[in-house]
Design a protein around this motif. Sequence first.
Motif, short mmCIF file in Angstrom:
data_model
loop_
_atom_site.label_atom_id
_atom_site.label_comp_id
_atom_site.label_asym_id
_atom_site.label_seq_id
_atom_site.Cartn_x
_atom_site.Cartn_y
_atom_site.Cartn_z
N GLN A 75 2.57 14.19 3.09
CA GLN A 75 1.35 14.83 3.61
C GLN A 75 0.43 13.78 4.23
N VAL A 76 0.25 12.69 3.53
CA VAL A 76 -0.64 11.63 4.04
C VAL A 76 -0.05 11.03 5.31
N GLN A 84 0.84 -1.21 0.00
CA GLN A 84 0.00 0.00 0.00
C GLN A 84 0.87 1.26 0.00
N SER A 115 3.28 17.30 -9.95
CA SER A 115 2.22 18.22 -9.55
C SER A 115 1.87 18.07 -8.08
N ASN A 116 2.21 16.94 -7.50
CA ASN A 116 1.95 16.67 -6.08
C ASN A 116 3.17 16.00 -5.46
N PHE A 136 2.92 14.48 -1.71
CA PHE A 136 1.71 13.72 -1.37
C PHE A 136 1.96 12.70 -0.26
N SER A 160 -4.23 2.10 5.36
CA SER A 160 -4.25 3.00 4.21
C SER A 160 -2.89 3.53 3.83
N LEU A 164 1.18 7.54 -6.50
CA LEU A 164 0.23 8.65 -6.66
C LEU A 164 0.93 10.00 -6.57
N GLN A 165 2.22 9.98 -6.24
CA GLN A 165 2.99 11.21 -6.12
C GLN A 165 3.59 11.54 -7.48
N ASP A 166 3.57 12.81 -7.85
CA ASP A 166 4.22 13.22 -9.10
C ASP A 166 4.66 14.67 -8.99
N GLN A 180 1.66 2.08 -3.43
CA GLN A 180 0.51 2.74 -4.07
C GLN A 180 0.56 4.24 -3.81
N LEU A 181 0.88 4.61 -2.57
CA LEU A 181 0.98 6.03 -2.22
C LEU A 181 2.06 6.71 -3.04
#
Lengths: 191, 154
Positions: B44-45, B26, B37-38, B41, B87, B33-35, B29-30
């Motif tokens: 932050q999570v 997981q 533009s973010n 991320f 998560s 989702l980071q790139d 997965q996080l």
Amino acid sequence: MAEVMLPMKMEMANAPSKFKSPDLLHVLAVDDSHVDRKFIERLLKVSSCKVTVVDSATRALQYLGLDVNEKPVGVKDLKVNLIMTDYSMPGMTGYELLKKIKESSAFRDVPVVVMSSENILPRIDRCLEEGAEDFLLKPVKLSDVRRIRDSLMKAEDLSFTKSVNKRELETENVYSLDSTVPSQQLKRTKI
Amino acid sequence: MELVQMQKSLQDYTKSLFLEGVLDSQFLQLQQLQDESNPDFVSQVVTLFFQDSDRILNDLSLSLDQQVVDFKKVDPHVHQLKGSSSSIGAQRVKNACVVFRTFCEQQNVEGCHRCLQQVKQEYYLVKNRLETLFKLEQQIVASGGVIPAMELGF
């Protein structure tokens, strides 16, 4: 008039989803967990959705204008294409929220997806029976979100195509309708 | 330290966290989702996870210290912590929460106290590891480098 219709028909046949920006799918996400809200918001944004996130079922109802204690907030202009809600939340659960949405005339046709970290079959059955489109196990995967988004966009496209075809039928018909288009295309697809 | 060395250190460090079971897929997965533009991320999570967990662990300590333990209060907290750790991929914290919940169901106060200690231990471990990981990343970025993508072939 007929000349105008033909290019439009060709456009429709080749067109990808009508959801080029700014017509993105608008998703309302409901979760009491800070971490999960951030996560689902990112999953949806990466999947090219417009996202509104709230932290409780009560706030979701307020947003939709379904909260009886509040005045409806611009309901007519509000377009929500999908609601994703956590199941276990303090106060009103996702299941109760699902029921309220399905009872409302304004939003009963909006697909509702329930998310839960617990794989409890009676819970899943209950949600599906109440009209949930899908039940996702947490942590939610990007592939889950994409799958749901794709199904929704297909369904919305088909209902859009249906309304376009209807207009064609109603106008003076110089060019005959393409008889190779199967009538099944006009049915709404179940996710 | 050379940039390439720092990047290798980061990869090795991350790999060890997966091999030890501190993190699971997981977390990958996080990261996916980071790139650009973010770019923050993941941190932050994870920061939200730390904030939530600190609060929950505090509440749990208070609840379990009561004369009469109200398991109706304890279980939802553990459920929450289980959810958020799941998560972000904090596997050992999640697993400790699963055990914790069975003791809650049995209304076993002694067992719950032991579980709370276990959860706290795993939490402080993953917190420490992740803070180190973010420091390594910051060093790389500060040196003008790019954070290498995690390879899954281990």
